[in-house]
Write a protein that holds these residues in place. Sequence first.
Motif, PDB file in Angstrom:
ATOM      1  N   ASP A  53     -11.315  49.099  -2.189  1.00  0.00           N
ATOM      2  CA  ASP A  53     -10.244  48.478  -2.813  1.00  0.00           C
ATOM      3  C   ASP A  53      -9.831  47.148  -1.984  1.00  0.00           C
ATOM      4  OD1 ASP A  53      -8.925  48.853  -5.238  1.00  0.00           O
ATOM      5  OD2 ASP A  53      -7.154  48.562  -3.882  1.00  0.00           O
ATOM      6  N   GLN A  54      -9.680  47.166  -0.690  1.00  0.00           N
ATOM      7  CA  GLN A  54      -9.039  46.320   0.073  1.00  0.00           C
ATOM      8  C   GLN A  54      -9.950  45.013  -0.178  1.00  0.00           C
ATOM      9  OE1 GLN A  54      -8.699  48.173   3.852  1.00  0.00           O
ATOM     10  NE2 GLN A  54      -6.471  47.798   3.702  1.00  0.00           N
ATOM     11  N   ASN A  55     -11.408  45.042  -0.147  1.00  0.00           N
ATOM     12  CA  ASN A  55     -12.308  44.145  -0.239  1.00  0.00           C
ATOM     13  C   ASN A  55     -12.297  43.439  -1.432  1.00  0.00           C
ATOM     14  OD1 ASN A  55     -13.265  44.325   2.343  1.00  0.00           O
ATOM     15  ND2 ASN A  55     -14.899  45.796   1.670  1.00  0.00           N
ATOM     16  N   CYS A  56     -11.896  43.834  -2.607  1.00  0.00           N
ATOM     17  CA  CYS A  56     -11.791  43.577  -3.911  1.00  0.00           C
ATOM     18  C   CYS A  56     -11.068  44.514  -4.876  1.00  0.00           C
ATOM     19  CB  CYS A  56     -13.197  42.916  -4.567  1.00  0.00           C
ATOM     20  SG  CYS A  56     -12.939  41.665  -5.786  1.00  0.00           S
ATOM     21  N   ALA A  57     -10.228  43.910  -5.788  1.00  0.00           N
ATOM     22  CA  ALA A  57      -9.563  45.088  -6.787  1.00  0.00           C
ATOM     23  C   ALA A  57     -10.794  45.742  -7.921  1.00  0.00           C
ATOM     24  CB  ALA A  57      -8.633  44.373  -7.528  1.00  0.00           C
ATOM     25  N   VAL A  58     -11.842  45.101  -7.856  1.00  0.00           N
ATOM     26  CA  VAL A  58     -12.907  45.590  -8.839  1.00  0.00           C
ATOM     27  C   VAL A  58     -13.853  46.363  -8.278  1.00  0.00           C
ATOM     28  CG1 VAL A  58     -12.450  43.749 -10.690  1.00  0.00           C
ATOM     29  CG2 VAL A  58     -14.225  43.437  -8.743  1.00  0.00           C
ATOM     30  N   ASN A  59     -14.004  46.661  -6.954  1.00  0.00           N
ATOM     31  CA  ASN A  59     -15.033  47.129  -6.282  1.00  0.00           C
ATOM     32  C   ASN A  59     -15.089  48.694  -6.789  1.00  0.00           C
ATOM     33  OD1 ASN A  59     -16.113  45.038  -4.884  1.00  0.00           O
ATOM     34  ND2 ASN A  59     -14.711  45.542  -3.039  1.00  0.00           N
ATOM     35  N   LEU A  60     -13.984  49.391  -7.041  1.00  0.00           N
ATOM     36  CA  LEU A  60     -14.261  50.768  -7.316  1.00  0.00           C
ATOM     37  C   LEU A  60     -14.731  50.870  -8.691  1.00  0.00           C
ATOM     38  CD1 LEU A  60     -11.043  52.285  -5.581  1.00  0.00           C
ATOM     39  CD2 LEU A  60     -13.495  52.717  -4.823  1.00  0.00           C
ATOM     40  N   PRO A  61     -14.221  50.314  -9.677  1.00  0.00           N
ATOM     41  CA  PRO A  61     -15.014  50.780 -10.807  1.00  0.00           C
ATOM     42  C   PRO A  61     -16.400  50.022 -10.847  1.00  0.00           C
ATOM     43  CG  PRO A  61     -13.192  49.016 -11.033  1.00  0.00           C
ATOM     44  CD  PRO A  61     -12.993  49.619  -9.706  1.00  0.00           C
ATOM     45  N   VAL A  62     -16.824  49.136 -10.067  1.00  0.00           N
ATOM     46  CA  VAL A  62     -18.076  48.535 -10.052  1.00  0.00           C
ATOM     47  C   VAL A  62     -18.918  49.620  -9.381  1.00  0.00           C
ATOM     48  CG1 VAL A  62     -19.679  46.938  -9.121  1.00  0.00           C
ATOM     49  CG2 VAL A  62     -17.628  46.192 -10.432  1.00  0.00           C
ATOM     50  N   ARG A  63     -18.609  50.046  -8.187  1.00  0.00           N
ATOM     51  CA  ARG A  63     -19.374  51.085  -7.478  1.00  0.00           C
ATOM     52  C   ARG A  63     -19.508  52.540  -8.378  1.00  0.00           C
ATOM     53  NH1 ARG A  63     -16.397  54.189  -3.160  1.00  0.00           N
ATOM     54  NH2 ARG A  63     -16.297  55.841  -4.689  1.00  0.00           N
ATOM     55  N   ARG A  64     -18.415  52.849  -9.218  1.00  0.00           N
ATOM     56  CA  ARG A  64     -18.597  54.116  -9.708  1.00  0.00           C
ATOM     57  C   ARG A  64     -19.581  53.936 -11.080  1.00  0.00           C
ATOM     58  NH1 ARG A  64     -12.024  55.301  -8.570  1.00  0.00           N
ATOM     59  NH2 ARG A  64     -12.642  56.386  -6.392  1.00  0.00           N
ATOM     60  N   THR A  65     -19.197  52.803 -11.900  1.00  0.00           N
ATOM     61  CA  THR A  65     -20.120  52.846 -12.825  1.00  0.00           C
ATOM     62  C   THR A  65     -21.487  52.810 -12.334  1.00  0.00           C
ATOM     63  OG1 THR A  65     -18.588  51.371 -13.976  1.00  0.00           O
ATOM     64  CG2 THR A  65     -20.643  51.062 -14.811  1.00  0.00           C
ATOM     65  N   LEU A  66     -21.884  51.910 -11.440  1.00  0.00           N
ATOM     66  CA  LEU A  66     -23.380  51.794 -10.981  1.00  0.00           C
ATOM     67  C   LEU A  66     -23.799  53.585 -10.661  1.00  0.00           C
ATOM     68  CD1 LEU A  66     -23.193  48.529  -8.950  1.00  0.00           C
ATOM     69  CD2 LEU A  66     -24.521  48.825 -11.067  1.00  0.00           C
ATOM     70  N   GLU A  67     -23.086  54.028  -9.889  1.00  0.00           N
ATOM     71  CA  GLU A  67     -23.332  55.425  -9.417  1.00  0.00           C
ATOM     72  C   GLU A  67     -23.582  56.379 -10.669  1.00  0.00           C
ATOM     73  OE1 GLU A  67     -21.071  55.447  -4.937  1.00  0.00           O
ATOM     74  OE2 GLU A  67     -20.223  56.156  -6.965  1.00  0.00           O
ATOM     75  N   THR A  68     -22.648  56.089 -11.781  1.00  0.00           N
ATOM     76  CA  THR A  68     -22.756  56.979 -12.880  1.00  0.00           C
ATOM     77  C   THR A  68     -24.226  56.445 -13.523  1.00  0.00           C
ATOM     78  OG1 THR A  68     -20.346  56.951 -13.247  1.00  0.00           O
ATOM     79  CG2 THR A  68     -21.847  57.562 -15.276  1.00  0.00           C
ATOM     80  N   ILE A  69     -24.595  55.271 -13.482  1.00  0.00           N
ATOM     81  CA  ILE A  69     -25.937  54.939 -14.075  1.00  0.00           C
ATOM     82  C   ILE A  69     -27.152  55.598 -13.345  1.00  0.00           C
ATOM     83  CG2 ILE A  69     -27.213  52.919 -14.546  1.00  0.00           C
ATOM     84  CD1 ILE A  69     -24.842  51.282 -15.269  1.00  0.00           C
TER      85      ILE A  69
END
Length: 666
Positions: A66-82
Amino acid sequence: MSFTAIALAACSQSPKGEAPWIVDRFDDIKVIRYEVPGFDELPLEEKELVYYLAEAAKCGRDIFFDQNCAVNLPVRRTLETIYENYAGDRTTPEWKALEKYLKKVWFANGIHHHYSNDKFVPEFTEQYFLDVCESIPVERFGELNNMIGTVCVAIFNPEMYKTRLNQKAGDDLLWTSSGNYYRNVRQAEAEKFYADMADADAGNPEPVSYGLNSQLVKEEKTDRIYERVWKVGGMYSPAIEKIVYWLEKAQSVAKEPQKSNIAALVSYYKTGDLKEFDRYNIGWVKDTVSNVDFINGFIEDYGDPLGRKAAWEGNVNFMDKEACHRTEVISDNAQWFEDHSPVDEAYRKPVVKGVSAKVITVAMLGGDCYPSTPIGINLPNADWIRKEYGSKSVTIDNITYAYDMAAHGNGFNEEFVLRAEDRERMDKYGKLADDLHTDLHECLGHGSGQLAPGVKGGELKSYSSTLEETRADLFGLYYLGDPKLVELGLVPSFDVAKAGYAKYILNGMMTQLARVELGKNVEESHMRNRKLIAEWCYERGKADNVIEMVRENGKTYAVVNDFEKLRQLFGEMLREVQRIKSEGDYEAGRKLVEQYAVVVDPVLHKEVRDRYYALNIEPYGGFVNPEFELVEKDGKVVDVKISYPANYVEQMLGYSKNYSFLPNVN
């Protein structure tokens, strides 16, 4: 401070047991398994301490994302779900591209390259991504269903979140950086906010590191600027609570003085009080007796354009006692090195205090140290603590060994090192030169020198990290060739320095460019530092042909012709860089970095990349961690077992499942 980065070339050494191996390769990255020799021989209480500290080191992973970018967690979790739920064809080029993108996001702890800071460019289309999402049952995404649009913008819109860290002179560095340390705040506003704090603290001999553990926010409606502190009950609380839980477990089995130091760190996490962090750092640096040691907290400020906000990181380690002789000798002679430094006497420390250094075996990496990790660390960062209490330096032996084994026989030296005598010296002394340079950089370089009266330490702003790494590197390079090292029995001859100098100049002027995309300039602080030193010495030594750019058989080579004069140039440059830091001379520092460290020759750049990638080797490396398991009998811990997983994807998915504590938006 603190981090010493890996050079591109590596030399072999004799085996120390079963060799590590590369477990995954993708894009410009290799993932390596490292071993933890000596763990099984630790006493039970130390094994248990390692286990609890290792758990704490894994619990802050979401924070760093999250420190690196505010959208990182939803991006990572969406990709992991896929990745975990897609039932379609996993052999198509589009799927392979999506899989590679996810691996890169894991490695970089976000959507920006961990070194260049540029946003990744997907090699699959937005339509393909949406089709894949549509094929997965909606309930599998949960709350992420409402964020698919945000994720698409983050991945596919090239104008959004372009770079994690912009350091371009003249830009508003906060407005043009995608890091999540500031929200809706302009650079001038942030600088004034913290300047006012520093002014209110003027004259304090123990200045607080204002801004280190917070996000700075400006309310849109009121224009009020305030800090969201990272602490229990504050920002990132769910993850910090888990960190505290495992630290308190560690405290229960630790001995003094480590037990008290952990208590101070826990107090800091609970209160967010930076004075408590100073108390912890003082206790930590004074503790030179604990075999098991660790780093846990908001430490490094390289990711903040203003050099204030600190990334979360974790590292658990124990001493490699057999290998510590080298660092003990250097530490014992710290005053001699300071007294004989080529810098102005006014900027040398009259009395060097509390310098300790050791060679360690790392047992767990987390946050800013994972998967890519430094090979050397020097802490704490606060100048006043360094001056009054000293610093602690480590060289991570099992990591350097793993890197060396992964690079053995890759053809790098044969391709880029022109002269046979240089290749022979690198083969014979390259590992020793690297280790000694790291020791000198961390143990003495960062801890050397002092500020002039009235200088607070933040005057160099966005150039601070580059210039600090330059200063420490120059200190190490200068003394690597000093006869004192022969006298101390650390090197057999000046040939060790020749091996180190030849490799350093080659890397700084040429081979590290393999890490930079064509058309880009150098952005990362350590890369800037190496380019700055090599290019400055090349220009200053032209009259004597100290360094020569040779063309032979259609290829370019960087060759050192006069190693003694090169050492003199290192000393001259160290004197100037120390002056810049000691006096807080921003304009001189800016000119030095912008002139030598940033702009890349596009013709040479393309040649280096073509030659490098033809070798089929990756310029970046990182690691999978070992796994630890408590063995209990009748409710008591009787052993801790260690195992070495060799599957990068499984470890990343496992961490996301078991150590993900933050909401999608923080």
